[in-house]
Design a protein around this motif. Sequence first.
Motif, PDB file in Angstrom:
ATOM      1  N   THR A  21      96.890 -57.739 -28.519  1.00 30.88           N
ATOM      2  CA  THR A  21      96.481 -56.779 -27.503  1.00 30.88           C
ATOM      3  C   THR A  21      97.745 -56.138 -26.955  1.00 30.88           C
ATOM      4  N   LYS A  73      99.157 -53.343 -24.154  1.00 33.64           N
ATOM      5  CA  LYS A  73      98.808 -52.598 -22.938  1.00 33.64           C
ATOM      6  C   LYS A  73      99.436 -51.208 -22.983  1.00 33.64           C
ATOM      7  N   TYR A 100      95.734 -54.108 -33.630  1.00 41.09           N
ATOM      8  CA  TYR A 100      96.189 -53.985 -32.248  1.00 41.09           C
ATOM      9  C   TYR A 100      95.049 -53.406 -31.417  1.00 41.09           C
ATOM     10  N   VAL A 101      94.661 -54.102 -30.361  1.00 39.25           N
ATOM     11  CA  VAL A 101      93.697 -53.565 -29.404  1.00 39.25           C
ATOM     12  C   VAL A 101      94.510 -52.951 -28.280  1.00 39.25           C
ATOM     13  N   SER A 133      94.769 -51.754 -24.845  1.00 38.18           N
ATOM     14  CA  SER A 133      94.019 -51.928 -23.599  1.00 38.18           C
ATOM     15  C   SER A 133      94.386 -50.842 -22.590  1.00 38.18           C
ATOM     16  N   GLY A 134      93.419 -50.507 -21.766  1.00 35.24           N
ATOM     17  CA  GLY A 134      93.658 -49.530 -20.707  1.00 35.24           C
ATOM     18  C   GLY A 134      92.881 -48.244 -20.899  1.00 35.24           C
ATOM     19  N   GLN A 175      88.960 -46.838 -21.678  1.00 39.03           N
ATOM     20  CA  GLN A 175      87.551 -47.164 -21.844  1.00 39.03           C
ATOM     21  C   GLN A 175      86.680 -45.908 -21.907  1.00 39.03           C
ATOM     22  N   GLY A 202      87.262 -45.107 -26.068  1.00 36.22           N
ATOM     23  CA  GLY A 202      87.821 -46.444 -25.959  1.00 36.22           C
ATOM     24  C   GLY A 202      86.755 -47.501 -26.069  1.00 36.22           C
ATOM     25  N   PRO A 203      87.090 -48.728 -26.328  1.00 37.24           N
ATOM     26  CA  PRO A 203      88.451 -49.218 -26.514  1.00 37.24           C
ATOM     27  C   PRO A 203      89.020 -48.776 -27.857  1.00 37.24           C
TER      28      PRO A 203
END
Length: 194
Positions: free
Chosen positions: A37, A39, A66-67, A69-70, A72, A129-130
Amino acid sequence: MPFAYPPPMKLKSAIVSIALSLTGALALAGPVLTNQTVKLVADQDGGLSAGISMTHKLAGLFTDTYVLSGVQSWSLVDGILRTAGSNKQDIDFYSASINGVSFDFQKSNRGANIDFDELGMFSESLLNGPLVLTISGRAGEGWADGTKISATYSGTVNVNAAVPEPGSLALLSTGLLALAWVGRRRSAGRATGQ
């Protein structure tokens, strides 16, 4: 002295032995899978950005996920991936995508190495997103799987809010006003009996 055969293995021991042998063989033959993950952080342009970097220490196939994040909601996303190297530093990208939309790769050579430098470009796309970045390829091209290497790639993903152009907003507003005017005219015509 006559030859003595070893005592027969019990069925459970034989199954465990075979399972361990297969597990060891599959560990060398299967691709390396990495899930991380990452950011996204604010950048100087008011958007979000994330840098990624991966060093593979063993030759062989890989799939890195890779996720990011941040995010949506719907956003404009672009990115770049790059690797440069030969022999034990070589990474060959097979594919890379964000939420299923593919990167376009260009390869350039240096001497006998026809893919010394690989550059992947992700053109600005509207994505929801995500966000999930998936990269697959081979580290240490030409080396036997499991050979110690040090092959690295890196990249950047940029995310900007999907803000409509002023012209698009003006067109939308004009269309909504026209619909309201037609609706009001029809209801006024019914009230007067026309």
